[in-house]
Design an enzyme around this catalytic site. Structure first.
Site, PDB file in Angstrom:
ATOM      1  N   LYS A  11     103.464 142.933  23.255  1.00  0.00           N
ATOM      2  CA  LYS A  11     103.598 144.147  24.080  1.00  0.00           C
ATOM      3  C   LYS A  11     104.782 145.027  23.679  1.00  0.00           C
ATOM      4  O   LYS A  11     105.497 145.539  24.545  1.00  0.00           O
ATOM      5  CB  LYS A  11     103.698 143.770  25.572  1.00  0.00           C
ATOM      6  CG  LYS A  11     102.432 143.098  26.130  1.00  0.00           C
ATOM      7  CD  LYS A  11     102.461 142.993  27.655  1.00  0.00           C
ATOM      8  CE  LYS A  11     101.229 142.344  28.235  1.00  0.00           C
ATOM      9  NZ  LYS A  11     101.077 140.907  27.967  1.00  0.00           N
ATOM     10  N   ARG A  12     104.978 145.229  22.396  1.00  0.00           N
ATOM     11  CA  ARG A  12     106.063 146.102  21.962  1.00  0.00           C
ATOM     12  C   ARG A  12     105.666 147.565  22.146  1.00  0.00           C
ATOM     13  O   ARG A  12     104.478 147.900  22.221  1.00  0.00           O
ATOM     14  CB  ARG A  12     106.414 145.842  20.482  1.00  0.00           C
ATOM     15  CG  ARG A  12     106.836 144.398  20.170  1.00  0.00           C
ATOM     16  CD  ARG A  12     108.039 143.953  20.977  1.00  0.00           C
ATOM     17  NE  ARG A  12     108.583 142.670  20.565  1.00  0.00           N
ATOM     18  CZ  ARG A  12     108.600 141.568  21.324  1.00  0.00           C
ATOM     19  NH1 ARG A  12     108.079 141.565  22.539  1.00  0.00           N
ATOM     20  NH2 ARG A  12     109.151 140.457  20.860  1.00  0.00           N
TER      21      ARG A  12
END
Lengths: 308, 308
Positions: free
Chosen positions: A105-106
């Site tokens: 989830k960057r």
């Protein structure tokens, strides 16, 4: 990547992904004791414990499950040794022929996204020497910063046949606080859904699906129905089945008529199955991976019975 | 945390934070050669190179700058050895009395946020033994998942006097794609701004500012003016000065009348100052940290001249 994933799903007749999210409290005592004795109560011991646990789970499910999804937070929290355990887990899963979706989830500005992309799905260059670091098949990303925060990853999707799953509608209770806001282009998650569809257009594979997928939580079947219409060629990665409350009968809306279009994740419900009340008398802690296999088969059956 | 930060800003009369975002191409050859010789062209060498580079920068600026902001992507992309370098950099900065804002931009569901929070600003528990892992003073977070993705961090803000900076309006060119959407509660970034204000209400320190701050890019002075009104007690972390195009005269809008309320970040413009055209004849590569100090002093002067 998406064509490879679909091939695996079809071969194993199983649209599921197992979340490898280890926590010390779900790991059998005999494993913990072995490594704590050797390395003390250290992050190094934890890294070894997680890898050993994951390895046995993978050995037990690799022939029935198309993919695993390690959640990097569980590893990253222990520092370098945790990250090493994450990378070794990824390597081992790939060795056994399972695909790896890194739940990272960057989301960051272009120059930073470049660095994440190189490390996670591309290669890093050290004095002209190219090297794989994380080498996942796909990763999850956050869309809040817009397309220039996604674009650096697209290059590697093309070059190395990788995939992305962009957060559209997440499974957590407060997901609506921002994602459900009414905008002048519909609900925010619908707008993001349309953007993800657009971003993925030039990456549609032979299967008809794009290498850019979406995360759509299992806890929102109504919204999934809408999103399925907006995003016909987008694969949905669906967390929230089981422990978070998502039920199989509600999951029809996540699939297309071709029986494809979604892959359902379960984490704790599988990897910690031996701790379930009803399993405690049936499995010893030495049989935790057998319990995981049984739970994975149960999940497959539950989905097949209710979906198709 | 915010009271400590303000104390440092006042003491050093300098509302700036230096981004420690090393890349191999900006690091002097003499440093790279030393470690490549010892460790080969490996991630291990890169980790050592980054730490050595950061250490010299910190030694050169710790008396004039209140905080540094390492961008974790630059380290994480090299795997465990990169993460180790990140942690050692944090430790060293704190040893020298500089505060550390970890630019990690995480955002995930509660159970996962718990893990990130423990690792980054809390403590991890290994068999009842509590341990610091990253131990940053503050971190950046992404708001897309809503409050239950933020709440796990709040506990540690209180317990260990830590801080958060939540992305509200980012500095990148495509930031408007999602953040500027018109919602029925105003622009999305305004709505997020109001949420951040609300989330921070119970964490207001003696200074009058909250331990929950906001990221507001230097490239949006008009929006900053609006956000300043919506978020009177929120500290702004402001990236985008210098290299990304933000100018000092535009930064007034980010501050409150008390001369506080914002801390301006510069990364490349400081740490790679020795590579600037006009500096190449003035500084040898052995003097890269002197050039960084000069650039940091220049930035301080530029802000003081234009802001106060």
């Amino acid at each position: 990547m998406i064509d490879r994933l679909i091939k695996e799903i079809n071969k194993k007749q199983n649209p599921t992904v197992i979340g490898l999210d280890p926590r010390l409290e779900i790991i059998p005592t005999f494993i913990k004791e072995e490594y704590f004795e050797k390395y003390g109560k250290t992050p190094k011991a934890v890294g070894k414990i997680f890898y050993r646990f994951n390895k046995e789970i993978i050995d037990s499910i690799y022939d029935i499950v198309p993919a695993v999804k390690p959640q990097i937070a569980m590893y990253e929290q222990y520092g370098p040794e945790g990250v090493e355990s994450y990378i070794r887990t990824t390597e081992y899963a790939k060795e056994k022929g399972i695909m790896v979706i890194g739940d990272i989830k960057r989301g960051d500005i272009t120059s930073t996204a470049e660095a994440y992309a190189e490390g996670h799905i591309g290669k890093v260059e050290i004095e002209e020497k190219s090297q794989d670091i994380y080498n996942q098949d796909a990763i999850t990303l956050n869309p809040y910063l817009g397309f220039d925060s996604i674009e650096p990853y697209v290059k590697y999707c093309k070059k190395y046949d990788k995939g992305l799953f962009i957060l559209v509608k997440t499974s957590n209770p407060n997901s609506g606080e921002i994602q459900d806001l009414e905008t002048n282009e519909g609900k925010l998650y619908e707008k993001v859904g349309r953007l993800v569809t657009k971003w993925g257009e030039e990456l549609i594979g032979e299967s008809g699906y794009s290498q850019i997928g979406a995360v759509v939580g299992a806890t929102h079947p109504e919204q999934a129905k809408e999103l399925r219409k907006i995003m016909p060629n987008t694969y949905f990665l669906v967390p929230g089945y089981g422990a978070q409350g998502g039920k199989a009968e509600d999951l029809k809306a996540y699939f297309n008529k071709d029986g494809l279009g979604a892959i359902i994740n379960s984490s704790r419900g599988i990897i910690a199955a031996y701790l379930k009340e009803e399993n405690r008398s049936r499995f010893s802690e030495h049989e935790f991976s057998l319990a995981a296999r049984e739970a994975a088969l149960c999940m497959k059956e539950d989905l097949q019975k209710n979906l198709f």
